[in-house]
Design an enzyme around this catalytic site. Structure first.
Site, PDB file in Angstrom:
ATOM      1  N   LEU A 298     -10.768 -23.199  28.492  1.00 14.61           N
ATOM      2  CA  LEU A 298      -9.735 -22.584  27.516  1.00 14.61           C
ATOM      3  C   LEU A 298     -10.649 -21.398  26.930  1.00 14.61           C
ATOM      4  CD1 LEU A 298      -8.170 -25.439  25.724  1.00 14.61           C
ATOM      5  CD2 LEU A 298      -6.891 -23.647  27.013  1.00 14.61           C
ATOM      6  N   GLY A 299     -11.971 -21.700  26.908  1.00 16.93           N
ATOM      7  CA  GLY A 299     -12.686 -20.713  26.134  1.00 16.93           C
ATOM      8  C   GLY A 299     -13.992 -20.896  26.115  1.00 16.93           C
ATOM      9  N   SER A 300     -14.885 -19.989  25.828  1.00 16.56           N
ATOM     10  CA  SER A 300     -16.242 -20.567  25.537  1.00 16.56           C
ATOM     11  C   SER A 300     -16.968 -19.730  24.498  1.00 16.56           C
ATOM     12  CB  SER A 300     -17.404 -20.531  26.759  1.00 16.56           C
ATOM     13  OG  SER A 300     -17.489 -19.327  26.999  1.00 16.56           O
TER      14      SER A 300
ATOM     15  N   GLY B 247     -20.927 -19.692  21.967  1.00 12.71           N
ATOM     16  CA  GLY B 247     -22.357 -19.815  21.999  1.00 12.71           C
ATOM     17  C   GLY B 247     -22.741 -21.423  22.026  1.00 12.71           C
ATOM     18  N   PHE B 248     -21.744 -22.180  21.936  1.00 11.64           N
ATOM     19  CA  PHE B 248     -22.060 -23.590  21.803  1.00 11.64           C
ATOM     20  C   PHE B 248     -21.560 -24.601  22.972  1.00 11.64           C
ATOM     21  CE2 PHE B 248     -23.638 -21.734  18.248  1.00 11.64           C
ATOM     22  CZ  PHE B 248     -24.542 -22.381  17.979  1.00 11.64           C
ATOM     23  N   GLY B 249     -21.029 -23.989  23.889  1.00 13.87           N
ATOM     24  CA  GLY B 249     -20.245 -24.625  24.984  1.00 13.87           C
ATOM     25  C   GLY B 249     -19.061 -24.269  25.284  1.00 13.87           C
TER      26      GLY B 249
ATOM     27  N   ASP C 298     -17.823 -18.801   8.925  1.00  8.97           N
ATOM     28  CA  ASP C 298     -17.706 -17.937  10.305  1.00  8.97           C
ATOM     29  C   ASP C 298     -16.172 -17.579  10.487  1.00  8.97           C
ATOM     30  OD1 ASP C 298     -18.618 -16.855  12.734  1.00  8.97           O
ATOM     31  OD2 ASP C 298     -18.815 -18.876  13.784  1.00  8.97           O
TER      32      ASP C 298
HETATM   33  N1  LIG Z   1      -8.201 -26.702  19.980  1.00 10.56           N
HETATM   34  C1  LIG Z   1      -8.045 -25.565  21.066  1.00 10.56           C
HETATM   35  N2  LIG Z   1      -7.000 -25.226  21.687  1.00 10.56           N
HETATM   36  C2  LIG Z   1      -7.208 -24.094  22.342  1.00 10.56           C
HETATM   37  N3  LIG Z   1      -8.365 -23.432  22.748  1.00 10.56           N
HETATM   38  C3  LIG Z   1      -9.306 -23.750  21.998  1.00 10.56           C
HETATM   39  C4  LIG Z   1      -9.655 -24.753  20.939  1.00 10.56           C
HETATM   40  N4  LIG Z   1     -10.623 -25.009  20.731  1.00 10.56           N
HETATM   41  C5  LIG Z   1     -11.367 -23.726  20.879  1.00 10.56           C
HETATM   42  N5  LIG Z   1     -10.693 -23.077  21.994  1.00 10.56           N
HETATM   43  C6  LIG Z   1     -10.915 -21.819  22.623  1.00 10.56           C
HETATM   44  O1  LIG Z   1     -12.405 -21.836  22.856  1.00 10.56           O
HETATM   45  C7  LIG Z   1     -13.014 -20.874  22.255  1.00 10.56           C
HETATM   46  C8  LIG Z   1     -14.464 -21.324  21.616  1.00 10.56           C
HETATM   47  O2  LIG Z   1     -14.294 -22.307  20.839  1.00 10.56           O
HETATM   48  P1  LIG Z   1     -15.279 -22.483  19.823  1.00 10.56           P
HETATM   49  O3  LIG Z   1     -15.305 -21.293  18.697  1.00 10.56           O
HETATM   50  O4  LIG Z   1     -15.024 -23.739  19.131  1.00 10.56           O
HETATM   51  O5  LIG Z   1     -16.699 -22.475  20.273  1.00 10.56           O
HETATM   52  P2  LIG Z   1     -18.371 -22.110  20.021  1.00 10.56           P
HETATM   53  O6  LIG Z   1     -19.081 -22.331  21.202  1.00 10.56           O
HETATM   54  O7  LIG Z   1     -18.412 -22.870  18.666  1.00 10.56           O
HETATM   55  O8  LIG Z   1     -17.955 -20.774  19.703  1.00 10.56           O
HETATM   56  P3  LIG Z   1     -18.848 -19.780  18.684  1.00 10.56           P
HETATM   57  O9  LIG Z   1     -19.984 -19.076  19.521  1.00 10.56           O
HETATM   58  O10 LIG Z   1     -17.786 -18.763  18.269  1.00 10.56           O
HETATM   59  O11 LIG Z   1     -19.320 -20.366  17.595  1.00 10.56           O
HETATM   60  C9  LIG Z   1     -12.015 -20.605  21.032  1.00 10.56           C
HETATM   61  O12 LIG Z   1     -12.300 -19.096  20.815  1.00 10.56           O
HETATM   62  C10 LIG Z   1     -10.970 -20.671  21.810  1.00 10.56           C
HETATM   63  O13 LIG Z   1     -10.508 -19.553  22.516  1.00 10.56           O
END
Ligand SMILES: Nc1ncnc2c1ncn2[C@@H]1O[C@H](COP(=O)(O)OP(=O)(O)OP(=O)(O)O)[C@@H](O)[C@H]1O
Length: 712
Positions: free
Chosen positions: A23-25, A27-29, A138
């Protein structure tokens, strides 16, 4: 494990979840779409590799602590948390509407009423977060997601800070974090700051991006951007209403003590306009209130004697598979779907897999305590009582099938479900209205149904789509004015021709017009001024005047009728002229036959072949991130996308109907996934966008460019 990338990689999830696409990624996974197998509900799972995050490990603990404590209608719900030797799995509510930011990719910028709809929800979430002693720190477009009915959900609490409840406005923080473009001046200067004040600044930036479609402080050079933020000078486009300007100014105050507080925001005139009341920010998700219907169904499955005892178990909130099951059933109930579980539990395999979860002390002692309970005790019992399926070696597929069968068998005797509530109907129709509503400023909408055009228009000359055309009142095709073609970019949305205005670029041309500077700092000379202003004038463009008319065109059956569209385009005859009872009847018969044929094809076509055609979107839900094209051939759209990527010198990979392209910027790589889909409602081809990684504004720019170049 099912589908792409799932494989044996996520063994610990087997029997519990089927893992699907990314769905997305961040910096943390990676975040993956998955199915909660027991209830067949979609969930999102954030998968974090311990080795990869290294020193950032505490971020996971921070996020978990916050998500366990925070429970609010505008915060994405935590369902289940799993820690193994190598990974963390955070199972969350799935926000199927995608990123809120995608909403403005298609519309360029939002009207006040739309911006208000989202912003009220953000303020509600933040007021609650602050009331619980947290600051998010954030806030950025990537962290605001939407549900199918356009409810906003805040995600990503990895950088949040916790103080004593009620002390958020007294406690000073000193860690500089968050994304620079959204960071408050005091953070950038490295001064001690208050988390709540910093959040208000970021909310100001977010509101600006919604209303203007651009960032208030932007520069390729980081130092220059920091300077702009510290001076608080930003461009105020002339279309902003006085109330919007006033609100933005109050939030984007460089001096934190002069910045508006969340308390005052809640009752600000701009936010309450037409709502007549302050925002209700308190939670409606009281953790002490457990749904009895859901608990009753669960008690049977878990073999708990009474509903009350089950309620007590749920209230422990272990965030294990049971919690996930509770939330999944609750969301089914909310959508008026059946809430059923198999009579017996069949999760022996799952039980074995769960044993791989760490039970030994780890860095997260508090979490481990709960992890020990991750469904293990319950599952032991289950093995002994389970009567069907789920032998030691049985596969996830078995488990799934068993569940599905039981669900099917139980369907008839299932709980009586309340009829569709008028409230829910109202909400969904509101969501649909929001989705289809055109921007007053740009004439664009994410899914301008009115503009989709009929199959006839969709067939019209996809090879030379520069020549946009619109419909006159009689539903006749006509060319757009030359003006439209010669100025700006022109591309087609269904039968209408739209002028696409790229993201607002604020460039330095030496003027200071409309630049607002917060009073405590001197104004910067010549920093911003609008570029290509004349192209951004509020206009009632031809696409708007034509938009209401396309709806009157005849709906053709099958593609042959529409394929007969001639070059002059005069095949469009208004409904009134052609429709006789006979033609209507014939059409009904054919439509019904068509539907049956489709069903048969679906039933008879082997899985692989079914996958070989693009996904068909059947309704307007979840189409915030779908751009319509004038094409009817998915192959043509895919070819066109490939051409555009090549032209833009973007790296890309093709996987069936999905194309993933990458672009480098000063902030690193940005990856976008474009999927060719068929949109049943208007019998045409669409492009579903998804930001996989990287900067949201770059994503917006790239998507807009692709849509322009491809003339979709
Ligand atoms: N509950 C969800 N439902 C649908 N898509 C999601 C959900 N959670 C995250 N995503 C998708 O995944 C992406 C990354 O999620 P998230 O920001 O939690 O990751 P992160 O590794 O903490 O990112 P960052 O580097 O911004 O801190 C989001 O921008 C979104 O597009």
């Amino acid at each position: 494990m099912s589908s792409s990338g799932g494989g044996g990689k996520y063994e610990v999830l087997q029997g519990y979840y089927a893992v699907h696409d990314e769905l997305g990624s961040g910096g943390f996974g990676k975040v993956r779409l998955a199915t909660h197998l027991l209830t067949n509900q979609k969930v999102a799972i954030k998968i974090i590799d311990k080795k990869q995050i290294g020193h950032d490990l505490p971020r996971v603990k921070t996020e978990m602590d916050a998500l366990r404590n925070l429970s609010h209608q505008n915060i994405c719900r935590l369902y289940h948390y799993i820690e193994t030797e190598e990974k963390f799995y955070i199972v969350m509510e799935y926000c199927s509407g995608g990123e809120m930011f995608d909403y403005i990719v298609r519309k360029e910028r939002l009207e006040e009423s739309e911006a208000r709809h989202f912003f009220r929800q953000l303020v509600s979430a933040i007021a609650y977060v602050h009331s619980q002693g947290y600051a998010h720190r954030d806030l950025k477009p990537e962290n605001l997601l939407l549900t199918e009915d356009l409810h906003l959900k805040l995600i990503d609490f990895g950088l949040c800070a916790k103080t004593e409840k009620g002390n958020i406005d007294k406690h000073h923080l000193d860690t500089c974090c968050g994304s620079p473009a959204y960071a408050a001046p005091e953070l950038i200067q490295g001064l001690p700051y208050k988390g709540n004040e910093a959040d208000v600044w970021s909310m100001g930036i977010l509101l600006y991006t919604l209303l203007v479609g651009a960032l208030p402080f932007e520069d390729d050079n980081m130092q220059a951007m920091y300077r702009k933020i510290q001076h608080g000078s930003y461009y105020e486009p002339e279309w902003l209403t006085p109330m919007s300007r006033q609100l933005l100014r109050s939030m984007l105050q460089v001096a934190p003590e002069r910045r508006i507080t969340v308390k005052r925001l809640l009752e600000h005139e701009w936010l309450t306009h037409k709502y007549m009341q302050p925002i209700k920010w308190t939670t409606i998700y009281d953790k002490n209130f457990i749904d009895r219907d859901v608990a009753r169904v669960m008690s049977r499955y878990y073999g708990v004697e009474t509903t009350d005892k089950m309620i007590e178990k749920i209230k422990e909130w272990p965030f294990d598979y049971m919690t996930a099951t509770y939330y999944s059933l609750l969301s089914r109930k909310r959508r008026n779907e059946e809430i059923v579980l198999p009579l017996n539990r069949h999760a022996k395999v799952a039980n074995q897999n769960m044993k791989q979860i760490l039970c030994s002390p780890t860095i997260h002692a508090s979490l481990d305590q709960n992890l020990d309970k991750s469904g293990l005790e319950d599952e032991e019992e289950e093995v002994s009582t389970s009567s069907s399926g789920g032998g030691a070696g049985s596969s996830e597929e078995n488990l799934k099938n068993t569940n599905v069968n039981v669900v099917m068998r139980k369907k008839k005797q299932a709980q009586v479900i309340k009829p569709l509530s008028p409230e829910r109907d109202k909400k969904l129709s509101y969501a649909n209205a929001m989705l289809t509503m055109q921007s007053q400023f740009t004439g664009l909408s994410p899914i301008s149904l009115k503009n989709f055009g009929s199959p006839i228009s969709a067939h019209k000359d996809p090879i030379t789509p520069t020549r946009g055309y619109s419909l006159n009142r009689d539903g006749q095709l006509g060319g757009t004015s030359d003006n439209k073609e010669n100025t700006g970019y022109s591309y087609r949305v269904g039968a209408a021709s739209c002028k696409v205005r790229g993201p607002l670029k604020i460039e330095d041309d030496g003027t200071r017009r409309s630049v607002y500077t917060t009073p405590n700092r001197p104004a910067l000379r010549g920093l911003f001024s609008p570029a290509g202003d004349e192209r951004r004038q509020r206009s009632k463009s031809t696409e708007r005047s034509s938009s209401g008319l396309t709806g009157g065109s005849p709906i053709s059956i099958g593609s042959s009728t529409s394929g007969g569209a001639n070059e002059s385009g005069d095949i469009r005859t208004p409904r009134g002229r052609t429709k006789t009872p006979h033609t209507r009847f014939t059409k009904r018969v054919f439509t019904s036959l068509e539907r049956k044929k489709e069903k048969l094809i679906t039933l008879l076509t082997p899985r692989k072949l079914q996958r070989d055609s693009p996904q068909v979107l059947k309704n307007v839900k979840n189409m915030v991130n779908v751009s319509m094209t004038a094409y009817t051939s998915p192959e043509d759209v895919r070819d066109e996308l490939v051409k555009v990527f090549e032209q833009e010198k973007m790296k890309f990979e093709t996987n069936g109907w999905k194309l993933v392209a990458h672009k480098e910027s000063k902030h690193g790589w940005m990856s976008v996934e474009l999927e060719v889909v068929k949109v049943q409602i208007c019998d045409t081809v669409g492009i579903r966008r998804k930001r996989l990684k990287g900067d949201a504004f770059l994503y917006k720019k790239v998507c807009e460019r692709i849509l322009q170049l491809g003339r979709f």
